[in-house]
Design a protein around this motif. Structure first.
Motif, PDB file in Angstrom:
ATOM      1  N   THR A  82      -8.478  94.112 -64.623  1.00  0.00           N
ATOM      2  CA  THR A  82      -9.051  95.051 -65.595  1.00  0.00           C
ATOM      3  C   THR A  82     -10.236  94.442 -66.344  1.00  0.00           C
ATOM      4  O   THR A  82     -11.346  94.967 -66.291  1.00  0.00           O
ATOM      5  CB  THR A  82      -7.971  95.502 -66.588  1.00  0.00           C
ATOM      6  OG1 THR A  82      -7.340  94.339 -67.166  1.00  0.00           O
ATOM      7  CG2 THR A  82      -6.929  96.365 -65.893  1.00  0.00           C
ATOM      8  N   HIS A  83     -10.010  93.323 -67.024  1.00  0.00           N
ATOM      9  CA  HIS A  83     -11.089  92.650 -67.750  1.00  0.00           C
ATOM     10  C   HIS A  83     -11.961  91.800 -66.828  1.00  0.00           C
ATOM     11  O   HIS A  83     -13.105  91.509 -67.146  1.00  0.00           O
ATOM     12  CB  HIS A  83     -10.521  91.757 -68.854  1.00  0.00           C
ATOM     13  CG  HIS A  83      -9.972  92.495 -70.028  1.00  0.00           C
ATOM     14  ND1 HIS A  83      -8.703  93.018 -70.040  1.00  0.00           N
ATOM     15  CD2 HIS A  83     -10.530  92.816 -71.213  1.00  0.00           C
ATOM     16  CE1 HIS A  83      -8.484  93.617 -71.201  1.00  0.00           C
ATOM     17  NE2 HIS A  83      -9.575  93.507 -71.927  1.00  0.00           N
ATOM     18  N   GLY A  84     -11.382  91.383 -65.701  1.00  0.00           N
ATOM     19  CA  GLY A  84     -12.112  90.496 -64.810  1.00  0.00           C
ATOM     20  C   GLY A  84     -12.241  89.103 -65.409  1.00  0.00           C
ATOM     21  O   GLY A  84     -11.477  88.691 -66.278  1.00  0.00           O
ATOM     22  N   GLU A  85     -13.217  88.380 -64.923  1.00  0.00           N
ATOM     23  CA  GLU A  85     -13.510  87.022 -65.396  1.00  0.00           C
ATOM     24  C   GLU A  85     -14.896  87.010 -66.017  1.00  0.00           C
ATOM     25  O   GLU A  85     -15.828  87.628 -65.493  1.00  0.00           O
ATOM     26  CB  GLU A  85     -13.459  86.041 -64.225  1.00  0.00           C
ATOM     27  CG  GLU A  85     -13.706  84.591 -64.607  1.00  0.00           C
ATOM     28  CD  GLU A  85     -13.617  83.656 -63.414  1.00  0.00           C
ATOM     29  OE1 GLU A  85     -12.664  82.872 -63.339  1.00  0.00           O
ATOM     30  OE2 GLU A  85     -14.524  83.719 -62.542  1.00  0.00           O
ATOM     31  N   ALA A  86     -15.032  86.310 -67.139  1.00  0.00           N
ATOM     32  CA  ALA A  86     -16.331  86.146 -67.793  1.00  0.00           C
ATOM     33  C   ALA A  86     -16.846  84.733 -67.537  1.00  0.00           C
ATOM     34  O   ALA A  86     -16.091  83.767 -67.666  1.00  0.00           O
ATOM     35  CB  ALA A  86     -16.221  86.393 -69.289  1.00  0.00           C
ATOM     36  N   SER A  87     -18.095  84.626 -67.155  1.00  0.00           N
ATOM     37  CA  SER A  87     -18.738  83.325 -66.947  1.00  0.00           C
ATOM     38  C   SER A  87     -19.913  83.214 -67.907  1.00  0.00           C
ATOM     39  O   SER A  87     -20.800  84.076 -67.910  1.00  0.00           O
ATOM     40  CB  SER A  87     -19.236  83.186 -65.503  1.00  0.00           C
ATOM     41  OG  SER A  87     -18.153  83.105 -64.599  1.00  0.00           O
ATOM     42  N   VAL A  88     -19.903  82.147 -68.717  1.00  0.00           N
ATOM     43  CA  VAL A  88     -20.919  81.984 -69.758  1.00  0.00           C
ATOM     44  C   VAL A  88     -21.525  80.586 -69.635  1.00  0.00           C
ATOM     45  O   VAL A  88     -20.803  79.597 -69.480  1.00  0.00           O
ATOM     46  CB  VAL A  88     -20.324  82.179 -71.167  1.00  0.00           C
ATOM     47  CG1 VAL A  88     -21.439  82.191 -72.216  1.00  0.00           C
ATOM     48  CG2 VAL A  88     -19.515  83.471 -71.252  1.00  0.00           C
ATOM     49  N   TYR A  89     -22.841  80.514 -69.752  1.00  0.00           N
ATOM     50  CA  TYR A  89     -23.577  79.269 -69.580  1.00  0.00           C
ATOM     51  C   TYR A  89     -23.954  78.651 -70.923  1.00  0.00           C
ATOM     52  O   TYR A  89     -24.228  79.358 -71.894  1.00  0.00           O
ATOM     53  CB  TYR A  89     -24.866  79.526 -68.786  1.00  0.00           C
ATOM     54  CG  TYR A  89     -24.615  79.962 -67.377  1.00  0.00           C
ATOM     55  CD1 TYR A  89     -24.655  79.056 -66.317  1.00  0.00           C
ATOM     56  CD2 TYR A  89     -24.298  81.285 -67.084  1.00  0.00           C
ATOM     57  CE1 TYR A  89     -24.398  79.456 -65.022  1.00  0.00           C
ATOM     58  CE2 TYR A  89     -24.039  81.698 -65.790  1.00  0.00           C
ATOM     59  CZ  TYR A  89     -24.095  80.779 -64.764  1.00  0.00           C
ATOM     60  OH  TYR A  89     -23.830  81.175 -63.477  1.00  0.00           O
ATOM     61  N   VAL A  90     -23.975  77.319 -70.931  1.00  0.00           N
ATOM     62  CA  VAL A  90     -24.613  76.556 -71.997  1.00  0.00           C
ATOM     63  C   VAL A  90     -25.637  75.660 -71.316  1.00  0.00           C
ATOM     64  O   VAL A  90     -25.287  74.815 -70.481  1.00  0.00           O
ATOM     65  CB  VAL A  90     -23.607  75.712 -72.795  1.00  0.00           C
ATOM     66  CG1 VAL A  90     -24.324  74.960 -73.917  1.00  0.00           C
ATOM     67  CG2 VAL A  90     -22.499  76.588 -73.372  1.00  0.00           C
ATOM     68  N   LEU A  91     -26.893  75.853 -71.653  1.00  0.00           N
ATOM     69  CA  LEU A  91     -27.984  75.087 -71.058  1.00  0.00           C
ATOM     70  C   LEU A  91     -28.712  74.333 -72.161  1.00  0.00           C
ATOM     71  O   LEU A  91     -29.229  74.950 -73.095  1.00  0.00           O
ATOM     72  CB  LEU A  91     -28.952  76.016 -70.309  1.00  0.00           C
ATOM     73  CG  LEU A  91     -28.337  76.856 -69.179  1.00  0.00           C
ATOM     74  CD1 LEU A  91     -29.380  77.809 -68.601  1.00  0.00           C
ATOM     75  CD2 LEU A  91     -27.760  75.960 -68.083  1.00  0.00           C
ATOM     76  N   ASP A  92     -28.701  73.013 -72.055  1.00  0.00           N
ATOM     77  CA  ASP A  92     -29.321  72.147 -73.062  1.00  0.00           C
ATOM     78  C   ASP A  92     -28.774  72.441 -74.455  1.00  0.00           C
ATOM     79  O   ASP A  92     -29.518  72.482 -75.439  1.00  0.00           O
ATOM     80  CB  ASP A  92     -30.846  72.295 -73.033  1.00  0.00           C
ATOM     81  CG  ASP A  92     -31.554  71.122 -73.712  1.00  0.00           C
ATOM     82  OD1 ASP A  92     -30.907  70.082 -73.932  1.00  0.00           O
ATOM     83  OD2 ASP A  92     -32.755  71.252 -74.027  1.00  0.00           O
ATOM     84  N   GLY A  93     -27.467  72.659 -74.530  1.00  0.00           N
ATOM     85  CA  GLY A  93     -26.814  72.856 -75.816  1.00  0.00           C
ATOM     86  C   GLY A  93     -26.929  74.241 -76.396  1.00  0.00           C
ATOM     87  O   GLY A  93     -26.421  74.496 -77.499  1.00  0.00           O
ATOM     88  N   ARG A  94     -27.578  75.151 -75.668  1.00  0.00           N
ATOM     89  CA  ARG A  94     -27.780  76.504 -76.187  1.00  0.00           C
ATOM     90  C   ARG A  94     -26.927  77.502 -75.409  1.00  0.00           C
ATOM     91  O   ARG A  94     -26.934  77.506 -74.175  1.00  0.00           O
ATOM     92  CB  ARG A  94     -29.259  76.904 -76.079  1.00  0.00           C
ATOM     93  CG  ARG A  94     -30.195  76.034 -76.913  1.00  0.00           C
ATOM     94  CD  ARG A  94     -31.642  76.484 -76.764  1.00  0.00           C
ATOM     95  NE  ARG A  94     -32.555  75.683 -77.548  1.00  0.00           N
ATOM     96  CZ  ARG A  94     -33.100  74.542 -77.144  1.00  0.00           C
ATOM     97  NH1 ARG A  94     -32.834  74.086 -75.918  1.00  0.00           N
ATOM     98  NH2 ARG A  94     -33.915  73.869 -77.930  1.00  0.00           N
ATOM     99  N   LEU A  95     -26.211  78.325 -76.160  1.00  0.00           N
ATOM    100  CA  LEU A  95     -25.396  79.364 -75.553  1.00  0.00           C
ATOM    101  C   LEU A  95     -26.300  80.312 -74.779  1.00  0.00           C
ATOM    102  O   LEU A  95     -27.318  80.785 -75.293  1.00  0.00           O
ATOM    103  CB  LEU A  95     -24.644  80.125 -76.642  1.00  0.00           C
ATOM    104  CG  LEU A  95     -23.603  81.142 -76.201  1.00  0.00           C
ATOM    105  CD1 LEU A  95     -22.458  80.460 -75.473  1.00  0.00           C
ATOM    106  CD2 LEU A  95     -23.079  81.912 -77.416  1.00  0.00           C
TER     107      LEU A  95
END
Length: 288
Positions: free
Chosen positions: A175-188
């Motif tokens: 239902t919600h699935g999977e969330a993938s979130v990046y942090v690049l050089d310390g920035r969300l």
């Protein structure tokens, strides 16, 4: 100042959507090239910076890959070989300290697998070294004959074997699935939501999964907590990090940490191209 972007023989021009990153780097005048990590003719020492990108064949050659990474000048390798060594084996999921995460048990043999399945009832079994959903099984019976045997889960994938990690089936994946979130050089950075294909629990596109770019929403604090935890573990900030999240008992928890070669989903949205180019520029400036 030059950059080598490490890829695999299957993807000589880089990851899907790599043209978006190429265009940004060309526009900035960055001297860069994609290079196979296992190509003996590549002079890695001549590059000012090495970024591991689409080296997705390493899962069947992980000893060779880790030896290659360790042979490089670590001051010029994003994240570093020590991070790769820790992250390539899903054992790390039992070493996340206070981070909320999907419960995980380790299994070395068939008896261990049966005990873990019995503990969870309905369980997801995955090889400890693997990617892309290869070898994943959903099991309800501790006596399931598939347990402990090599599995080929896709025509393009080789058979994969143990040892394994075992987790409860997180029903919210449907239902919600999977969330993938990046942090690049310390920035969300960018968030991508992934839903599995019909009748499956794998969100990978090879198995019918769907991916879309969305707003970061309510997961930012957890993602940055994961980033901080990795910085504490390794004694330095991570250059890049992708946190995969699932809903468990009504809250977001960590399902995976991607510290080696997380795809940027540039073929879905080019949103990660500029911040990844910013990361490369910042590290090049720091090495000059």
């Amino acid at each position: 100042m030059s950059v080598l972007l490490a890829t695999s023989g299957d993807l000589p021009q880089g990851e899907p959507g790599a043209g978006a990153l190429d265009a940004v780097l060309h526009g900035r005048g960055t001297d860069f090239a994609w290079a196979r990590w296992d190509d003996p003719s590549v002079d890695w020492a001549a590059a000012d910076l090495v970024a591991v990108r689409s080296t997705w064949d390493y899962v069947t050659r992980h000893d060779e890959f880790l030896s290659w990474a360790a042979s490089l000048d670590q001051a010029r390798l994003l994240n570093g070989a020590d991070v790769f060594t820790w992250n390539h084996d899903k054992r790390y999921l039992t070493q996340l300290g206070n981070l909320p995460a999907v419960p995980t048990l380790l299994a070395e043999d068939r008896a261990g697998l049966a005990d873990a399945v019995r503990h969870f009832g309905t369980a997801v079994v995955k090889p400890r070294v693997g990617a892309g959903g290869a070898g994943l099984l959903v099991v309800t019976d501790p006596d399931d004959p598939r347990l402990g045997r090599p599995v080929r889960s896709h025509v393009d994938y080789p058979e994969v074997d143990g040892p394994w990690v075992v987790q409860p089936l997180v029903e919210s994946i449907r239902t919600h699935g999977e969330a993938s979130v990046y942090v690049l050089d310390g920035r969300l950075g960018q968030r991508f939501d992934k839903l599995p294909g019909e009748g499956d629990v794998r969100v990978n596109e090879e198995f019918g999964g769907r991916v879309r770019a969305v707003e970061t929403g309510d997961v930012g604090d957890l993602v940055m907590s994961a980033y901080d935890a990795m910085a504490e573990r390794f004694g330095r900030p991570m250059d890049y990090l992708r946190v995969d999240l699932l809903r468990w008992d009504g809250a977001w928890v960590v399902s995976e940490l991607e510290l080696i070669e997380p795809g940027l989903y540039l073929d879905v949205s080019p949103a990660n191209a500029e911040p990844f180019a910013d990361l490369l520029a910042a590290r090049l400036a720091g090495s000059s």
